[in-house]
Design a protein around this motif. Structure first.
Motif, mmCIF file in Angstrom:
data_model
loop_
_atom_site.group_PDB
_atom_site.id
_atom_site.type_symbol
_atom_site.label_atom_id
_atom_site.label_comp_id
_atom_site.label_asym_id
_atom_site.label_seq_id
_atom_site.Cartn_x
_atom_site.Cartn_y
_atom_site.Cartn_z
ATOM 1 N N UNK A 38 0.826 -1.208 0.000
ATOM 2 C CA UNK A 38 0.000 0.000 0.000
ATOM 3 C C UNK A 38 0.859 1.256 0.000
ATOM 4 N N UNK A 39 1.896 1.285 0.818
ATOM 5 C CA UNK A 39 2.809 2.432 0.849
ATOM 6 C C UNK A 39 2.083 3.753 0.939
ATOM 7 N N UNK A 40 2.406 4.658 0.025
ATOM 8 C CA UNK A 40 1.796 5.992 0.005
ATOM 9 C C UNK A 40 0.685 6.111 -1.031
ATOM 10 N N UNK A 41 0.251 4.993 -1.590
ATOM 11 C CA UNK A 41 -0.786 5.035 -2.627
ATOM 12 C C UNK A 41 -2.047 5.722 -2.128
ATOM 13 N N UNK A 42 -2.575 6.624 -2.935
ATOM 14 C CA UNK A 42 -3.825 7.292 -2.629
ATOM 15 C C UNK A 42 -3.713 8.479 -1.692
ATOM 16 N N UNK A 43 -2.529 8.797 -1.233
ATOM 17 C CA UNK A 43 -2.373 9.924 -0.309
ATOM 18 C C UNK A 43 -2.091 11.211 -1.080
ATOM 19 N N UNK A 44 -2.609 12.321 -0.534
ATOM 20 C CA UNK A 44 -2.397 13.626 -1.152
ATOM 21 C C UNK A 44 -1.207 14.359 -0.559
ATOM 22 N N UNK A 45 -0.760 13.936 0.602
ATOM 23 C CA UNK A 45 0.413 14.540 1.232
ATOM 24 C C UNK A 45 0.974 13.565 2.270
ATOM 25 N N UNK A 62 -0.030 4.977 -9.501
ATOM 26 C CA UNK A 62 -1.179 5.195 -8.638
ATOM 27 C C UNK A 62 -0.967 6.272 -7.581
ATOM 28 N N UNK A 63 0.194 6.905 -7.583
ATOM 29 C CA UNK A 63 0.442 7.974 -6.605
ATOM 30 C C UNK A 63 -0.053 9.305 -7.156
ATOM 31 N N UNK A 64 -0.387 10.187 -6.241
ATOM 32 C CA UNK A 64 -0.924 11.499 -6.624
ATOM 33 C C UNK A 64 0.117 12.604 -6.549
ATOM 34 N N UNK A 65 1.222 12.349 -5.853
ATOM 35 C CA UNK A 65 2.221 13.395 -5.615
ATOM 36 C C UNK A 65 3.614 12.860 -5.932
ATOM 37 N N UNK A 66 4.535 13.750 -6.310
ATOM 38 C CA UNK A 66 5.930 13.317 -6.457
ATOM 39 C C UNK A 66 6.519 13.052 -5.071
ATOM 40 N N UNK A 67 7.459 12.123 -5.003
ATOM 41 C CA UNK A 67 8.059 11.776 -3.715
ATOM 42 C C UNK A 67 9.582 11.747 -3.803
ATOM 43 N N UNK A 68 10.221 11.970 -2.669
ATOM 44 C CA UNK A 68 11.647 11.714 -2.507
ATOM 45 C C UNK A 68 11.786 10.276 -2.036
ATOM 46 N N UNK A 69 12.789 9.589 -2.541
ATOM 47 C CA UNK A 69 13.052 8.204 -2.172
ATOM 48 C C UNK A 69 14.516 8.095 -1.766
ATOM 49 N N UNK A 70 14.769 7.594 -0.560
ATOM 50 C CA UNK A 70 16.136 7.351 -0.094
ATOM 51 C C UNK A 70 16.309 5.852 0.092
ATOM 52 N N UNK A 71 17.345 5.324 -0.519
ATOM 53 C CA UNK A 71 17.665 3.900 -0.403
ATOM 54 C C UNK A 71 18.723 3.740 0.678
ATOM 55 N N UNK A 82 16.552 9.847 -4.737
ATOM 56 C CA UNK A 82 15.922 10.223 -5.996
ATOM 57 C C UNK A 82 14.587 10.899 -5.717
ATOM 58 N N UNK A 83 14.181 11.780 -6.629
ATOM 59 C CA UNK A 83 12.828 12.330 -6.611
ATOM 60 C C UNK A 83 12.097 11.676 -7.769
ATOM 61 N N UNK A 84 10.934 11.110 -7.475
ATOM 62 C CA UNK A 84 10.169 10.396 -8.495
ATOM 63 C C UNK A 84 8.793 11.025 -8.678
ATOM 64 N N UNK A 85 8.436 11.288 -9.924
ATOM 65 C CA UNK A 85 7.094 11.763 -10.257
ATOM 66 C C UNK A 85 6.137 10.572 -10.282
ATOM 67 N N UNK A 86 4.838 10.835 -10.168
ATOM 68 C CA UNK A 86 3.864 9.739 -10.268
ATOM 69 C C UNK A 86 4.009 8.982 -11.588
ATOM 70 N N UNK A 87 3.730 7.677 -11.545
ATOM 71 C CA UNK A 87 3.753 6.857 -12.751
ATOM 72 C C UNK A 87 5.133 6.373 -13.170
ATOM 73 N N UNK A 88 6.069 6.315 -12.240
ATOM 74 C CA UNK A 88 7.441 5.900 -12.560
ATOM 75 C C UNK A 88 7.794 4.587 -11.864
ATOM 76 N N UNK A 89 8.781 3.893 -12.424
ATOM 77 C CA UNK A 89 9.311 2.670 -11.841
ATOM 78 C C UNK A 89 10.774 2.916 -11.498
ATOM 79 N N UNK A 90 11.104 2.796 -10.217
ATOM 80 C CA UNK A 90 12.483 2.996 -9.783
ATOM 81 C C UNK A 90 13.303 1.738 -9.995
ATOM 82 N N UNK A 91 14.561 1.919 -10.348
ATOM 83 C CA UNK A 91 15.462 0.783 -10.526
ATOM 84 C C UNK A 91 15.870 0.218 -9.166
#
Length: 137
Positions: A38-45, A62-71, A82-91
């Protein structure tokens, strides 16, 4: 360091460099398959951050907002941000064992970058007069 968390809340402590203060961020831990999916799916903030563990890649379908991702590696050291926009697949990140997600731009404000070490403190501090925040999002 085979640390395993359970679903719940806590605090992400971003270690400041020499002369810099640590930053404490409200954290939601997603350790079960169901909560990681589920993660952040469907959240506006996002108020704070979400830790996915174990994880070495994420997507933003399925996300509504861009997110920062730290591995994070097994020692909780940041190996990529990385900063990812909605609709992306991270490597997938080879050394990554955990992923932290937050609203786009938040991690720069916390000083979180490659090489930064973080700490996860489970639960809310006892004796705090403030109430723990509600669910993220």
């Amino acid at each position: 360091m085979g640390r395993r968390w359970v679903d719940g809340r806590g605090t992400l402590v971003v270690r400041g460099g020499p002369g810099a203060a640590d930053v404490r961020v409200p954290l939601e831990v997603a350790a079960s398959y169901r909560t990681r999916t589920k993660g952040l799916l469907g959240r506006d903030h996002v108020d704070g951050a979400l830790l996915l563990s174990p994880a070495n890649s994420v997507h933003t379908f399925g996300m509504r907002i861009p997110i920062d991702v730290a591995y994070l590696d097994r020692r909780l050291t940041v190996v990529a941000v990385r900063t990812m926009r909605p609709g992306r697949l991270g490597l997938p990140r080879f050394r990554s064992r955990h992923v932290v997600e937050a609203e786009a731009g938040a991690m720069a404000g916390w000083g979180l970058r490659v090489g930064t070490r973080v700490e996860v403190v489970e639960g809310w501090p006892s004796g705090s007069s403030a109430e723990a925040p509600g669910p993220l999002g």
